[in-house]
Design a protein around this motif. Sequence first.
Motif, PDB file in Angstrom:
ATOM      1  N   TRP B 360      52.967 128.153  23.193  1.00  0.00           N
ATOM      2  CA  TRP B 360      53.284 127.587  21.874  1.00  0.00           C
ATOM      3  C   TRP B 360      54.255 128.463  21.101  1.00  0.00           C
ATOM      4  CZ3 TRP B 360      52.413 129.441  16.908  1.00  0.00           C
ATOM      5  CH2 TRP B 360      51.687 130.634  16.820  1.00  0.00           C
ATOM      6  N   VAL B 361      54.211 129.803  21.339  1.00  0.00           N
ATOM      7  CA  VAL B 361      55.113 130.689  20.601  1.00  0.00           C
ATOM      8  C   VAL B 361      56.558 130.409  21.009  1.00  0.00           C
ATOM      9  CG1 VAL B 361      55.689 133.075  20.078  1.00  0.00           C
ATOM     10  CG2 VAL B 361      53.320 132.452  20.512  1.00  0.00           C
ATOM     11  N   LEU B 362      56.791 130.305  22.321  1.00  0.00           N
ATOM     12  CA  LEU B 362      58.156 130.056  22.809  1.00  0.00           C
ATOM     13  C   LEU B 362      58.654 128.689  22.356  1.00  0.00           C
ATOM     14  CD1 LEU B 362      58.046 131.398  26.448  1.00  0.00           C
ATOM     15  CD2 LEU B 362      59.149 132.419  24.457  1.00  0.00           C
ATOM     16  N   LYS B 363      57.833 127.668  22.553  1.00  0.00           N
ATOM     17  CA  LYS B 363      58.246 126.313  22.162  1.00  0.00           C
ATOM     18  C   LYS B 363      58.406 126.236  20.653  1.00  0.00           C
ATOM     19  CE  LYS B 363      58.668 124.516  26.096  1.00  0.00           C
ATOM     20  NZ  LYS B 363      60.057 124.506  26.573  1.00  0.00           N
ATOM     21  N   GLY B 364      57.520 126.951  19.965  1.00  0.00           N
ATOM     22  CA  GLY B 364      57.579 126.948  18.503  1.00  0.00           C
ATOM     23  C   GLY B 364      58.857 127.593  18.004  1.00  0.00           C
ATOM     24  N   ILE B 365      59.188 128.769  18.529  1.00  0.00           N
ATOM     25  CA  ILE B 365      60.379 129.469  18.024  1.00  0.00           C
ATOM     26  C   ILE B 365      61.642 128.703  18.399  1.00  0.00           C
ATOM     27  CG2 ILE B 365      61.724 131.596  18.067  1.00  0.00           C
ATOM     28  CD1 ILE B 365      59.182 133.148  18.605  1.00  0.00           C
ATOM     29  N   SER B 366      61.732 128.271  19.670  1.00  0.00           N
ATOM     30  CA  SER B 366      62.962 127.569  20.055  1.00  0.00           C
ATOM     31  C   SER B 366      63.091 126.257  19.268  1.00  0.00           C
ATOM     32  CB  SER B 366      63.018 127.328  21.563  1.00  0.00           C
ATOM     33  OG  SER B 366      61.939 126.522  21.969  1.00  0.00           O
ATOM     34  N   GLY B 367      61.983 125.579  19.052  1.00  0.00           N
ATOM     35  CA  GLY B 367      62.025 124.351  18.258  1.00  0.00           C
ATOM     36  C   GLY B 367      62.360 124.621  16.802  1.00  0.00           C
ATOM     37  N   TYR B 368      61.880 125.740  16.302  1.00  0.00           N
ATOM     38  CA  TYR B 368      62.127 126.078  14.899  1.00  0.00           C
ATOM     39  C   TYR B 368      63.594 126.423  14.657  1.00  0.00           C
ATOM     40  CZ  TYR B 368      62.220 128.943  10.683  1.00  0.00           C
ATOM     41  OH  TYR B 368      62.553 129.468   9.469  1.00  0.00           O
ATOM     42  N   ILE B 369      64.174 127.275  15.540  1.00  0.00           N
ATOM     43  CA  ILE B 369      65.594 127.634  15.308  1.00  0.00           C
ATOM     44  C   ILE B 369      66.501 126.432  15.590  1.00  0.00           C
ATOM     45  CG2 ILE B 369      65.326 130.134  15.636  1.00  0.00           C
ATOM     46  CD1 ILE B 369      66.495 129.834  18.421  1.00  0.00           C
ATOM     47  N   TYR B 370      66.059 125.558  16.467  1.00  0.00           N
ATOM     48  CA  TYR B 370      66.798 124.310  16.687  1.00  0.00           C
ATOM     49  C   TYR B 370      66.781 123.478  15.393  1.00  0.00           C
ATOM     50  CZ  TYR B 370      66.952 119.360  18.123  1.00  0.00           C
ATOM     51  OH  TYR B 370      67.200 118.015  18.207  1.00  0.00           O
ATOM     52  N   GLY B 371      65.637 123.489  14.708  1.00  0.00           N
ATOM     53  CA  GLY B 371      65.529 122.794  13.422  1.00  0.00           C
ATOM     54  C   GLY B 371      66.486 123.374  12.390  1.00  0.00           C
ATOM     55  N   LEU B 372      66.619 124.705  12.380  1.00  0.00           N
ATOM     56  CA  LEU B 372      67.553 125.332  11.448  1.00  0.00           C
ATOM     57  C   LEU B 372      68.986 124.884  11.742  1.00  0.00           C
ATOM     58  CD1 LEU B 372      66.222 129.010  11.234  1.00  0.00           C
ATOM     59  CD2 LEU B 372      65.736 127.081   9.727  1.00  0.00           C
ATOM     60  N   TRP B 373      69.268 124.780  13.046  1.00  0.00           N
ATOM     61  CA  TRP B 373      70.598 124.295  13.430  1.00  0.00           C
ATOM     62  C   TRP B 373      70.813 122.859  12.947  1.00  0.00           C
ATOM     63  CZ3 TRP B 373      71.553 120.073  16.534  1.00  0.00           C
ATOM     64  CH2 TRP B 373      72.896 119.842  16.841  1.00  0.00           C
ATOM     65  N   MET B 374      69.761 122.039  13.064  1.00  0.00           N
ATOM     66  CA  MET B 374      69.830 120.648  12.601  1.00  0.00           C
ATOM     67  C   MET B 374      70.151 120.596  11.121  1.00  0.00           C
ATOM     68  SD  MET B 374      68.284 117.881  14.485  1.00  0.00           S
ATOM     69  CE  MET B 374      66.980 117.295  13.451  1.00  0.00           C
ATOM     70  N   LYS B 375      69.460 121.472  10.368  1.00  0.00           N
ATOM     71  CA  LYS B 375      69.621 121.476   8.920  1.00  0.00           C
ATOM     72  C   LYS B 375      71.061 121.819   8.564  1.00  0.00           C
ATOM     73  CE  LYS B 375      66.367 123.724   6.525  1.00  0.00           C
ATOM     74  NZ  LYS B 375      65.764 124.809   5.741  1.00  0.00           N
ATOM     75  N   LYS B 376      71.598 122.799   9.272  1.00  0.00           N
ATOM     76  CA  LYS B 376      72.965 123.237   8.986  1.00  0.00           C
ATOM     77  C   LYS B 376      73.977 122.185   9.431  1.00  0.00           C
ATOM     78  CE  LYS B 376      76.833 125.659  10.273  1.00  0.00           C
ATOM     79  NZ  LYS B 376      77.689 125.475  11.440  1.00  0.00           N
ATOM     80  N   THR B 377      73.715 121.550  10.558  1.00  0.00           N
ATOM     81  CA  THR B 377      74.700 120.634  11.141  1.00  0.00           C
ATOM     82  C   THR B 377      74.648 119.252  10.513  1.00  0.00           C
ATOM     83  OG1 THR B 377      74.407 121.807  13.206  1.00  0.00           O
ATOM     84  CG2 THR B 377      75.597 119.737  13.319  1.00  0.00           C
TER      85      THR B 377
END
Lengths: 290, 891
Positions: B360-377
């Motif tokens: 969950w930590v790996l999926k959580g972090i990669s999903g979270y930073i992907y979300g940040l990218w979504m927000k920016k893009t």
Amino acid sequence: GSKLASTPADNYYLARRRTLQVVVSSLLTEAGFESAEKAAVETLTEMLQSYISEIGRSAKSYCEHTARTQPTLSDIVVTLVEMGFNVETLPAYAKRSQRMVITAPPVTNQPVTPKALTAGQNKPHPSHIPGHFPEFPDPHTYIKTPTYREPVSDYQVLREKAASQRRDVERALTRFMAKTGETQSLFKDDVSTFPLIAARPFTVPYLTALLPSELEMQQMEETDSSEQDDQTDTENLPLHMSTDDSGPEKENASVLQQNNSLSGSRNGEENLIDNPYLRPVKKPKIRRKK
Amino acid sequence: RMNRKKGDKGFESPRPYKFTTHQVVCINNINFQRKSVVGYVELTIFPTVANLNRIKLNSKQCRIYRVRVNDLEAAFIYNDPTLEVCHHESKQRNLNYFSNAYAAAVSAVDPDAGNGELCIKVPSELWKHVDELKVLKVHINFSLDQPKGGLHFVVPNMEGSMAERGAHVFSCGYQNSTRFWFPCVDSYSELCTWKLEYTVDAAMVAVSNGDLVETVYTHDMRKKTFHYMLTIPTAASNISLAIGPFEILVDPYMHEVTHFCLPQLLPLLKHTTSYLHEVFEFYEEILTCRYPYSCFKTVFIDEAYVEVAAYASMSIFSTNLLHSAMIIDETPLTRRCLAQALAQQFFGCFISRMSWSDEWVLKGISGYIYGLWMKKTFGVNEYRHWIKQELDQIVAYELKTGGVLLHPIFGGGKEKDNPASHLHFSIKHPHTLSWEYYTMFQCKAHLVMRLIENRISMEFMLQVFNKLLSLASTASSQKFQSHMWSQMLVSTSGFLKSISNVSGKDIQPLIKQWVDQSGVVKFYGSFAFNRKRNVLELEIKQDYTSPGTQKYVGPLKVTVQELDGSFNHTLQIEENSLKHDIPCHSKSRRNKKKKIPLMNGEEVDMDLSAMDADSPLLWIRIDPDMSVLRKVEFEQADFMWQYQLRYERDVVAQEEAILALEKFPTPASRLALTDILEQEQCFYRVRMMACFCLAKIANSMVSTWTGPPAMKSLFTRMFCCKTCPNIVKTNNFMNFQSYFLQKTMPVAMALLRDVHNLCPKEVLMFILDLIKYNDNRKNKFSDNYYRAELIDALANSVTPAVSVNNEVRTLDNLNPDVRLILEEITRFLNMEKLLPSYRHTITVSCLKAIRVLQKNGHVPSDPALFKSYAEYGHFVDVRIAALEAVVDYTK
């Protein structure tokens, strides 16, 4: 049975024959004959008629030969010369003193060629055309009534036309394809009302699904080059204006730039790129035999 | 603290040996015709205990010819218990029995428990050597024939050489499934360096992990060998391979990045990957960390197992993500996939996990930073919409199936210790999970990361990630010191410790609530306004007895929009307190004309005539920031929802209001929705949602509805010609928001029904006219998605056939409207054969529409058509649509 002949042409023929007989008889009288057998007169009449007919026929030929329809005096002269007649003696003969004058044959009812129906009044000659030239033909033969339609410029009609044209072409094309190939049907009892071209699997399905069709490629090029024209399309103008400063357009601009820079780097910097996949494949090392 | 002793001591391998330097994988023959592979592996092993006499490795479906240990022949036993899960069992044919047996079989070969399918006996000659803890070299020759998983061959059936046919092969699979194509320790926690060699046809390219050192021809010059070195310690499960006649594109922005695609697709590859460098820049910037590998490769292949698969220094994508510049809809989807793949390069590939329960930590972090990218893009609106969507999904799943547990702790393996007894499968191993559960697991993981961010701030969050990456990066450069490499493995306790060190905050309650236990929260809210006390009396109830729910205790934010402004209140949700008194700031007033201040500082004029004269309340929101994994059912008056829709600027609030307004079919709701629909500043997804709500409201109001059908005049105004309103303008999709609205409105309009419960003739004619006058000749973009949605609209307009005495459907008794619809579908479906659309979207819509016509009794219900489209050789989207239609016959 001559009495029975009643057509105008027959009458005309008989009248002409009678006149010729009178002419032959007076010429015989002039030559000093007091009487002549009927058969002799008939023969002479026949000869005269042949002679005159030949002059007419021949003169017509000469006249037509020179691309005219009406014989002129010279046509007659040439004809007479050709027939071995000494033309120079003719004026003197015509003016001889003992010549007999015969009365003109009674005018019989001339066969009337029914006149073509005239429509409207014939145009008078313009001033520069001599009066002897033939009259203008009937107006109906040259007057023209313009029958073309106004060029279609109505937007609605154009769109309607484009739409129905495309639909007709598509329908015809797909129906043709369906008729000439395998089909599937939604109704078991009917294969012709809604014919479906049979589904055929591809060997490489992703190619047709992903690559733009040639039509689309062509269209893309066209829209790129005709963007200026597009601006003048009044129907689209408001849309254009509203998007002028919005994101998508910028994005497209950057895509174009990228493409340019990409091709630039391909051409110019090819040698500078160090990427292991671009390096040449090495030759195998020669194995030393132990 | 608690029962997390393991992490504090560092990582302990379950095996009595470790890898030293590296592992060699050599595949020297690949036969595409026979779909077979021949090769060997060489593992360098370092015993950690004396008397090691058996070595257990993972290997599935491989034929093992010969095993040598330090050049001595070694005996071996191969046993894969998952091949026959219920061994000769005929009495207990039930899911429960199977599930237990399957979990036991997977456990028996679990590398994280030191097990494996392949057991090698260390030759007795070496026992002394082993007792001195000296290095062992295990050399295994193997072959693979017609693999059923792990390695997928795509061999088009046509003339020509394999390269000309575009034949290719790639590794694939779910979680750790590298054992399917070579013997290894198939665990995410056993790291080593790698040397990888592939000998392939000279016309082909082999793409694998790490740096391509050299490519050498074989002696006959007909083949070449690709030599790869991966110096960053990597788990076998992160090793991958793709071989095919790929076209090669070096990224013009980053020359160390190389893209590969199948023949003829290079123009699409150029366009699709032209954006990738921006994703790289974004992640490197927020993580303040360089991309960990020295190179990156993207490979786009056909028949992909998943859209995106991330492996060490390379990602394998579905070729169907490729698109040209003319395609609008696929562009954001593909960019999302690229961004997801890259996020997993940092967390998932470079940083691996200690055990399955740390996933969950790996999926959580990669999903979270992907979300940040979504927000920016894509912007805050898109981001919040996505978060809401993910939240709704996980809530719906947990309430339906029971809880999703992020960090399961397993006891003695007895049935009663099973933390997920409500499920029909074991969650002890990734391989025993249901696919849907794992999808929801990943969804919950990134949502929980966002909750942690809410608690400790984004700045600290990114510092934690940076710390994890820096530690791993230092460890990865250490050679021959495999005990340091465990720094490259993330564990739940290590992650939490890092958070506590960086932020100084105690997030234990949050972890306990969302990570250590499963379930979501279900709130019911209602309120009353007490005029005498000028107090809002809020009642919040919870349902924590239904499956998939849990009790929430702690702070809960409530935002109240009053006449004088918007006010946040933090309530403490406790065991037995349901009622919460919230003092109001403003006195109710009607006559003073004053602008109303909103949460974002904006001041707006509102028509207050609709509201309750005695109350200053405009609307109330429970947990507006989505700080709890919850479902809220809140009761407020229709006018409050209408105010919320019109004036609340948060898209999530607008979407909630739209959903609520479905229950209030009134002219006021209609007006609020129409106004939102027309507002260009409004987020396009909200406007799209408003379309469907408007259709529902119109249907409920059918007897009192006045004017033209809902949305018709708006559509005409927005998209039709000024001079001839029945004709749609020639397509111009430059404004994407208008484009999405133009696609959606007809689909929603087709759902309108008249008093006889039929789609109004006017609407059907309107849609048919849209199809008729559709003209894309001057458009920069393809209209395939738009046309597909017009077909969807036709399908939506279909209502059940009036059946007299169960008559058989024939052409003669065909409804005239259906005849018109069928005419269009026939033409569209046939035109697809001549001018196919991108991803065959139109075929897909046609098939769906035909099924709708069948289901409603207009067309004979015959699956023959769908069966032919479901065959292998059709584009995957078409096959899926056809299969869904076939499956629909069983419903």
